[in-house]
Design an enzyme around this catalytic site. Sequence first.
Site, PDB file in Angstrom:
ATOM      1  N   ASP A 113       0.822  -1.202   0.000  1.00 37.50           N
ATOM      2  CA  ASP A 113       0.000   0.000   0.000  1.00 37.50           C
ATOM      3  C   ASP A 113       0.863   1.263   0.000  1.00 37.50           C
ATOM      4  O   ASP A 113       1.921   1.297   0.629  1.00 37.50           O
ATOM      5  CB  ASP A 113      -0.907  -0.005   1.234  1.00 37.50           C
ATOM      6  N   LEU A 140      11.891 -20.088  -3.659  1.00 32.81           N
ATOM      7  CA  LEU A 140      10.806 -19.244  -3.156  1.00 32.81           C
ATOM      8  C   LEU A 140       9.536 -19.434  -3.978  1.00 32.81           C
ATOM      9  O   LEU A 140       9.577 -19.413  -5.207  1.00 32.81           O
ATOM     10  CB  LEU A 140      11.234 -17.779  -3.210  1.00 32.81           C
ATOM     11  N   HIS A 143       3.101   3.550  -8.961  1.00 36.93           N
ATOM     12  CA  HIS A 143       2.972   2.110  -9.181  1.00 36.93           C
ATOM     13  C   HIS A 143       4.230   1.541  -9.836  1.00 36.93           C
ATOM     14  O   HIS A 143       4.677   0.440  -9.494  1.00 36.93           O
ATOM     15  CB  HIS A 143       1.747   1.819 -10.039  1.00 36.93           C
TER      16      HIS A 143
END
Length: 254
Positions: A27, A138, A44
Amino acid sequence: MANAAVPEPSVPESAGGLPRHVAIIMDGNGRWASRRGLPRTLGHRKGVETVRRIVRHAGERGIAYLTLFAFSRENWNRPQAEVSELMNLLRHFIRADLDELVANNVRISVIGGRADLSDDLIEMIDQAEGRTRDNTGLNLILAFNYGGRDELVRAARRAAEAVARGELSPDGLTEETFACFLDTAKFPDPDLVIRTSGELRISNFLLWQSAYAEYAFPSTLWPDFDAAQFDEALADYATRQRRFGAVPVSIAKP
């Protein structure tokens, strides 16, 4: 019934433990840009750079699962230009980073509804998942076009369809079997959920899965979030005693 195996629940960690699964609500991109007099879209784009840093660092730290909330169902209500930018950022991330992720043994999975996505984006997601399916490092899970309530409704619909087909009895629908119908059926529940920017809410993210997760709410906006702050969240997590509704053995003893 769903083909996925019932996921193993997260095991309570003693002090000093490393979370197996970290989930992040990324956020603050728009606010980061606005405070600098820049278009929200640039925020962004800056946030994608943070994604790259944190993915690399999480792998180096030995985190097994990392889930990133990239685009919510509610994000469709944003201006069309911003929505288009977010879609294009996922395209760019896959094009620019897929080879590196493959080389680093990262496995990519994307959760969320796909009916609203364009055919070319679905094809790119399928390609990314396919190329990394056999990787053993991962597990990078992107929550894209995702909403917790929507996921629960879709899971309930699939469960009802299984009952209607005679593949599952109503009495056989337990918490464990219901979890098989979730988007996250093959993943363990998150141990730690981080939300950047200082907002103190979960925004419809992993509602079922995070029932017993630990939370961290750093005030840093996502584009400025770095490896040191990620490590701070891990260190704080390591000090917490996870009891899952029980009490420590020392207290439970008569």
